[in-house]
Design an enzyme around this catalytic site. Structure first.
Site, PDB file in Angstrom:
ATOM      1  N   CYS A   1      20.784  42.182  56.779  1.00  0.00           N
ATOM      2  CA  CYS A   1      21.727  42.985  55.999  1.00  0.00           C
ATOM      3  C   CYS A   1      23.157  42.456  56.040  1.00  0.00           C
ATOM      4  CB  CYS A   1      21.669  44.418  56.499  1.00  0.00           C
ATOM      5  SG  CYS A   1      19.961  44.984  56.669  1.00  0.00           S
TER       6      CYS A   1
ATOM      7  N   HIS B   1      26.781  47.412  52.643  1.00  0.00           N
ATOM      8  CA  HIS B   1      25.336  47.153  52.570  1.00  0.00           C
ATOM      9  C   HIS B   1      24.633  48.452  52.195  1.00  0.00           C
ATOM     10  CE1 HIS B   1      21.226  46.449  53.568  1.00  0.00           C
ATOM     11  NE2 HIS B   1      21.272  47.202  54.646  1.00  0.00           N
TER      12      HIS B   1
ATOM     13  N   ASN C   1      16.615  49.450  49.414  1.00  0.00           N
ATOM     14  CA  ASN C   1      17.315  48.566  50.346  1.00  0.00           C
ATOM     15  C   ASN C   1      16.680  47.176  50.244  1.00  0.00           C
ATOM     16  OD1 ASN C   1      18.121  47.079  52.602  1.00  0.00           O
ATOM     17  ND2 ASN C   1      18.123  48.844  53.970  1.00  0.00           N
TER      18      ASN C   1
END
Lengths: 82, 345
Positions: B114, B268, B298
């Site tokens: 990430c 993120h 995600n």
């Protein structure tokens, strides 16, 4: 922190009817306990009470009262540090 | 000479996994509950034979087709992935050939999740501003869904596959302006490694055991077959509460700015519930905090370039705007930087 305030926050988090969570309630027996409400509980403790309690500590708490004790300990140690 | 972010394109595989489909697997969940707790309506899932390299080729090809650059312009290709095609060779080397890049082009993979896009920008800036190269492709590509057990809702609700291709290019600098990319703040804490991990498949727990039918067990004697993503969501959440406010303060301090100097905050895109909590905790004005993940979930290292592209398309970014980028997650690894928006198409 007082008990009614803590219980009210739990009722709101788990979206359960008033009076269904008590100090003696087993934490993981609360209806709706899941990985997502677990995260919500950490968020609630941070936002409403200004404490960060580790997931391991929360899992070691059997009842709601055990968790309240942990929050109290954390709050007093934060005050001492300040 | 300074590095600027010139163009972004991204690619999502066509197969959709939406919330009603997830609820068929886990009947005690509802589509509304998943939406409200994650901010995600659907994720894209790579086909069995569709690898990170395939997603990356699609994303970079879109960049070439957009006219932003051509294969012969690229001096250096870096691929951020944790789901490479092979242990070796480097997937970026395969991409050099498949994309028709020059053989005088540098290429490397780097393994971050990430935080990867921030680190990619940092390395690209270093390569350009030390005069080594002019055009760097920063490609992020993941197929985390191949690591996910179908019934593990804690991760299946969140992650989707994607690739993003970002062109970082050299431009004459104007000293009176803030840098187009930078400064940077980085951080690492390997104590968190166990909380977001694929334990098997590497050298410590090779997959050979599966072929012989043995399986591989973790310390709690859970059999982990095949290489499987494990996430301790509550621990990861607690980590972000500790790390991200300091990271935001750190980049403001390093850049000599306050929140008033930031036109858009872009974190993120881990999950919207967590992002809103962080936003309120750090006291970022909601109207300057951008979230774009409902269409793809995600996507690990691709979330920041995807959200940047979407913010641009939605008219939320204009030339000269200052954008704070903040990445954090698996490792634990984190990083933040500032962008001065230079993309005008």
């Amino acid at each position: 922190m007082n008990a009614p305030q803590f219980l009210a926050a739990l009722h709101e988090l788990f979206d359960v009817s008033a009076g269904s969570i008590h100090k003696e309630t087993v934490l993981q027996d609360i209806a709706g306990w899941s990985s997502m409400t677990f995260i919500g509980l950490i968020a609630m403790l941070d936002e409403d009470f200004g404490v960060r309690i580790s997931p391991g500590t929360i899992l070691r708490c059997h009842t709601v009262e055990d968790l309240m004790d942990e929050v109290t300990v954390e709050l007093s140690s934060t005050k001492m540090a300040a | 000479m300074q590095a600027i972010l010139k163009a972004i394109e991204y690619y999502l595989p066509p197969q959709v996994l939406n919330n009603p489909q997830l609820c068929e697997i886990a009947p005690n969940w509802s589509p509304q509950k998943i939406q409200s707790k994650t901010g995600i309506e659907e994720r894209r899932i790579s086909e069995e034979e569709e690898l990170s390299s395939d997603l990356a080729v699609k994303a970079v090809t879109k960049l070439f087709e957009s006219g932003a650059c051509q294969p012969e312009d690229i001096d250096y290709l870096m691929l951020c992935t944790q789901s490479p095609d092979y242990f070796l060779p480097t997937t970026a080397c395969l991409l050099q050939h498949r994309l028709g890049l020059r053989t005088s082009c540098g290429a490397l993979d780097f393994n971050l999740g990430c935080s990867g896009f921030i680190y990619g920008l940092g390395m690209a800036k270093g390569l350009i501003e030390t005069g080594q190269v002019k055009n760097v492709l920063v490609v992020t590509a993941e197929t985390y869904t191949k690591f996910i057990t179908p019934t593990d809702m804690s991760v299946r609700t969140l992650f989707g596959d994607a690739s993003a291709a970002t062109l970082i290019t050299a431009q004459d600098s104007h000293s009176e302006q803030a840098p187009a990319i930078g400064p940077f703040v980085y951080g690492t804490d390997g104590r968190g490694a166990k909380n977001l991990i694929v334990q098997t498949g590497g050298m410590r727990k090779p997959v050979a055991g599966f072929a012989s039918g043995g399986g591989v067990e973790d310390a709690d004697e859970h059999v982990l077959v095949p290489p499987t993503l494990y996430m301790n969501g509550p621990e990861i959440f607690l980590f972000t509460l500790d790390a991200v406010p300091d990271l935001v303060a750190g980049i403001c301090n390093r850049a000599g700015i306050t929140f008033d100097d930031v036109d858009l905050f872009l974190f993120h895109q881990a999950n919207e519930y967590m992002l809103r909590h962080l936003r309120d905790k750090i006291e970022i004005p909601p109207e300057r905090f951008y979230v774009s993940m409902s269409h793809c979930g995600n996507t690990v290292s691709s979330t920041i370039p995807i959200a940047l592209k979407e913010a641009h398309k939605a008219g939320r970014l204009k030339t000269g705007d200052r954008v704070m980028l903040v990445g954090f997650g698996v490792g634990y690894s984190w990083g933040a930087t500032m962008l001065r928006w230079a993309m005008n198409t």
